[in-house]
Design a protein around this motif. Sequence first.
Motif, PDB file in Angstrom:
ATOM      1  N   ARG A 152       0.830  -1.210   0.000  1.00 38.79           N
ATOM      2  CA  ARG A 152       0.000   0.000   0.000  1.00 38.79           C
ATOM      3  C   ARG A 152       0.863   1.258   0.000  1.00 38.79           C
ATOM      4  O   ARG A 152       2.034   1.208   0.382  1.00 38.79           O
ATOM      5  CB  ARG A 152      -0.868   0.020   1.266  1.00 38.79           C
ATOM      6  N   ALA A 153       0.277   2.359  -0.392  1.00 37.41           N
ATOM      7  CA  ALA A 153       0.977   3.650  -0.395  1.00 37.41           C
ATOM      8  C   ALA A 153       1.558   3.895   0.997  1.00 37.41           C
ATOM      9  O   ALA A 153       0.903   3.617   2.008  1.00 37.41           O
ATOM     10  CB  ALA A 153       0.011   4.758  -0.763  1.00 37.41           C
ATOM     11  N   GLY A 154       2.778   4.385   1.052  1.00 39.45           N
ATOM     12  CA  GLY A 154       3.416   4.712   2.328  1.00 39.45           C
ATOM     13  C   GLY A 154       4.069   3.532   3.031  1.00 39.45           C
ATOM     14  O   GLY A 154       4.770   3.717   4.017  1.00 39.45           O
ATOM     15  N   GLU A 155       3.852   2.311   2.514  1.00 38.20           N
ATOM     16  CA  GLU A 155       4.450   1.134   3.151  1.00 38.20           C
ATOM     17  C   GLU A 155       5.854   0.878   2.618  1.00 38.20           C
ATOM     18  O   GLU A 155       6.124   1.109   1.433  1.00 38.20           O
ATOM     19  CB  GLU A 155       3.629  -0.115   2.826  1.00 38.20           C
ATOM     20  N   MET A 156       6.719   0.371   3.496  1.00 42.22           N
ATOM     21  CA  MET A 156       8.064  -0.009   3.052  1.00 42.22           C
ATOM     22  C   MET A 156       8.228  -1.512   3.212  1.00 42.22           C
ATOM     23  O   MET A 156       8.014  -2.050   4.292  1.00 42.22           O
ATOM     24  CB  MET A 156       9.130   0.725   3.876  1.00 42.22           C
ATOM     25  N   LEU A 157       8.579  -2.161   2.108  1.00 41.75           N
ATOM     26  CA  LEU A 157       8.752  -3.614   2.094  1.00 41.75           C
ATOM     27  C   LEU A 157      10.199  -3.927   1.762  1.00 41.75           C
ATOM     28  O   LEU A 157      10.751  -3.379   0.803  1.00 41.75           O
ATOM     29  CB  LEU A 157       7.838  -4.227   1.019  1.00 41.75           C
ATOM     30  N   ALA A 158      10.832  -4.790   2.548  1.00 42.43           N
ATOM     31  CA  ALA A 158      12.210  -5.200   2.233  1.00 42.43           C
ATOM     32  C   ALA A 158      12.237  -6.677   1.888  1.00 42.43           C
ATOM     33  O   ALA A 158      11.663  -7.500   2.600  1.00 42.43           O
ATOM     34  CB  ALA A 158      13.124  -4.917   3.421  1.00 42.43           C
ATOM     35  N   LEU A 159      12.903  -6.997   0.773  1.00 45.80           N
ATOM     36  CA  LEU A 159      13.124  -8.391   0.382  1.00 45.80           C
ATOM     37  C   LEU A 159      14.559  -8.716   0.779  1.00 45.80           C
ATOM     38  O   LEU A 159      15.486  -8.043   0.337  1.00 45.80           O
ATOM     39  CB  LEU A 159      12.966  -8.546  -1.131  1.00 45.80           C
ATOM     40  N   VAL A 160      14.728  -9.695   1.649  1.00 48.36           N
ATOM     41  CA  VAL A 160      16.082 -10.059   2.057  1.00 48.36           C
ATOM     42  C   VAL A 160      16.310 -11.543   1.763  1.00 48.36           C
ATOM     43  O   VAL A 160      15.365 -12.329   1.750  1.00 48.36           O
ATOM     44  CB  VAL A 160      16.357  -9.790   3.567  1.00 48.36           C
ATOM     45  N   GLY A 161      17.559 -11.897   1.542  1.00 49.89           N
ATOM     46  CA  GLY A 161      17.865 -13.296   1.257  1.00 49.89           C
ATOM     47  C   GLY A 161      19.255 -13.401   0.698  1.00 49.89           C
ATOM     48  O   GLY A 161      19.857 -12.394   0.327  1.00 49.89           O
ATOM     49  N   PRO A 162      19.783 -14.617   0.631  1.00 53.09           N
ATOM     50  CA  PRO A 162      21.141 -14.806   0.135  1.00 53.09           C
ATOM     51  C   PRO A 162      21.294 -14.362  -1.316  1.00 53.09           C
ATOM     52  O   PRO A 162      20.304 -14.254  -2.034  1.00 53.09           O
ATOM     53  CB  PRO A 162      21.366 -16.319   0.238  1.00 53.09           C
ATOM     54  N   SER A 163      22.540 -14.133  -1.714  1.00 52.26           N
ATOM     55  CA  SER A 163      22.860 -13.803  -3.100  1.00 52.26           C
ATOM     56  C   SER A 163      22.347 -14.911  -4.003  1.00 52.26           C
ATOM     57  O   SER A 163      22.462 -16.080  -3.661  1.00 52.26           O
ATOM     58  CB  SER A 163      24.375 -13.760  -3.250  1.00 52.26           C
ATOM     59  N   GLY A 164      21.770 -14.516  -5.129  1.00 52.83           N
ATOM     60  CA  GLY A 164      21.302 -15.522  -6.077  1.00 52.83           C
ATOM     61  C   GLY A 164      19.927 -16.068  -5.757  1.00 52.83           C
ATOM     62  O   GLY A 164      19.419 -16.941  -6.453  1.00 52.83           O
ATOM     63  N   SER A 165      19.294 -15.544  -4.702  1.00 52.80           N
ATOM     64  CA  SER A 165      17.979 -16.076  -4.319  1.00 52.80           C
ATOM     65  C   SER A 165      16.861 -15.502  -5.183  1.00 52.80           C
ATOM     66  O   SER A 165      15.731 -15.963  -5.113  1.00 52.80           O
ATOM     67  CB  SER A 165      17.716 -15.819  -2.835  1.00 52.80           C
ATOM     68  N   GLY A 166      17.178 -14.494  -5.985  1.00 56.94           N
ATOM     69  CA  GLY A 166      16.173 -13.976  -6.911  1.00 56.94           C
ATOM     70  C   GLY A 166      15.599 -12.620  -6.545  1.00 56.94           C
ATOM     71  O   GLY A 166      14.645 -12.163  -7.171  1.00 56.94           O
ATOM     72  N   LYS A 167      16.192 -11.936  -5.562  1.00 58.81           N
ATOM     73  CA  LYS A 167      15.667 -10.631  -5.119  1.00 58.81           C
ATOM     74  C   LYS A 167      15.644  -9.592  -6.245  1.00 58.81           C
ATOM     75  O   LYS A 167      14.636  -8.935  -6.469  1.00 58.81           O
ATOM     76  CB  LYS A 167      16.514 -10.061  -3.962  1.00 58.81           C
ATOM     77  N   SER A 168      16.779  -9.457  -6.932  1.00 59.55           N
ATOM     78  CA  SER A 168      16.873  -8.414  -7.964  1.00 59.55           C
ATOM     79  C   SER A 168      15.924  -8.702  -9.125  1.00 59.55           C
ATOM     80  O   SER A 168      15.281  -7.790  -9.647  1.00 59.55           O
ATOM     81  CB  SER A 168      18.304  -8.315  -8.504  1.00 59.55           C
ATOM     82  N   THR A 169      15.838  -9.964  -9.519  1.00 52.58           N
ATOM     83  CA  THR A 169      14.943 -10.328 -10.623  1.00 52.58           C
ATOM     84  C   THR A 169      13.492 -10.048 -10.224  1.00 52.58           C
ATOM     85  O   THR A 169      12.720  -9.484 -11.003  1.00 52.58           O
ATOM     86  CB  THR A 169      15.122 -11.816 -10.982  1.00 52.58           C
ATOM     87  N   LEU A 170      13.139 -10.412  -8.989  1.00 51.27           N
ATOM     88  CA  LEU A 170      11.782 -10.158  -8.496  1.00 51.27           C
ATOM     89  C   LEU A 170      11.494  -8.657  -8.492  1.00 51.27           C
ATOM     90  O   LEU A 170      10.439  -8.206  -8.961  1.00 51.27           O
ATOM     91  CB  LEU A 170      11.640 -10.758  -7.080  1.00 51.27           C
ATOM     92  N   LEU A 171      12.448  -7.886  -7.992  1.00 53.43           N
ATOM     93  CA  LEU A 171      12.289  -6.429  -7.951  1.00 53.43           C
ATOM     94  C   LEU A 171      12.077  -5.860  -9.364  1.00 53.43           C
ATOM     95  O   LEU A 171      11.196  -5.035  -9.577  1.00 53.43           O
ATOM     96  CB  LEU A 171      13.523  -5.815  -7.292  1.00 53.43           C
TER      97      LEU A 171
END
Length: 252
Positions: free
Chosen positions: A38-57
Amino acid sequence: MLAPGPTVLSAHKISKVFWMKDAKHPLHVFSGVSLSLRAGEMLALVGPSGSGKSTLLRCLAGLEPVTEGHVVLLETNLARASRSTLAAMLRENVGLLLINPPLVPSLTALQNVELPGQLAGRSAWSNRELSMRSLEELGAKDLAKKTPEQLTPPQAAKISLARLLTQHPKIVFADEPTGRLSTADSKLVLKSLLKLSAAGAAIVLATHDLHLASQADRVITVVDGSLGATLERPSAEEILAALDQTAYGDDE
Ligand code: ADP
Ligand code: MG
């Protein structure tokens, strides 16, 4: 606490597969991911390298197509939007903080910061004022006349951050925004993100920085392409414990 704002981002069972040349099997980066923000919310995706964070983002930000499922960003179904709708939305309402910030090489640092305001039709005078103020806030006024190739990576990161501040985006996607920065510069990044968030922007972070992640309203662990635990306002220690439980741990 403000009342929860409207939903600005939702992913519906999205998957991403890369078909590499010469590889025997396709690479399933993530699958069946659903989330909303939602507007104003901050979500952090954390996880090991290669887990797919950047691709998901990148898929959530509309920078890359998904293989299955769909993403709705600012009330636009990314799979159905025309190129021009998508381009206008990205330009006006979506802020990006990427590892290699896409600065326009033929423009000065200041002109790069002025770009979103210029594209949005802000008057040249107020745009310059706002841009100089953003640079000043980040202690980067002396970089105004430099060209992107004269900037060190941390300086380029500051210019990209100043540009984000003048853009007033509705949603920000930040990939490892403190990744290569000093503690002092990392603090500036956090301060700027909190400022944007207080102004109502939704923020999605992919990060290894547990201190940064602990400032988020919600932290989701990403492990081998699926979402693990969802933690509400966790401390850095709680995030670390959730990552440890996955038996992978933090890799940095
Ligand atoms: P993270 O950001 O968590 O480190 P990434 O999303 O960068 O993870 O990468 C996840 C997996 O997808 C890795 O195995 C990576 O090699 C692969 N990958 C990322 N981008 C591409 C691409 N453009 N083509 C093929 N494979 C990719
Ligand atoms: Mg990454």
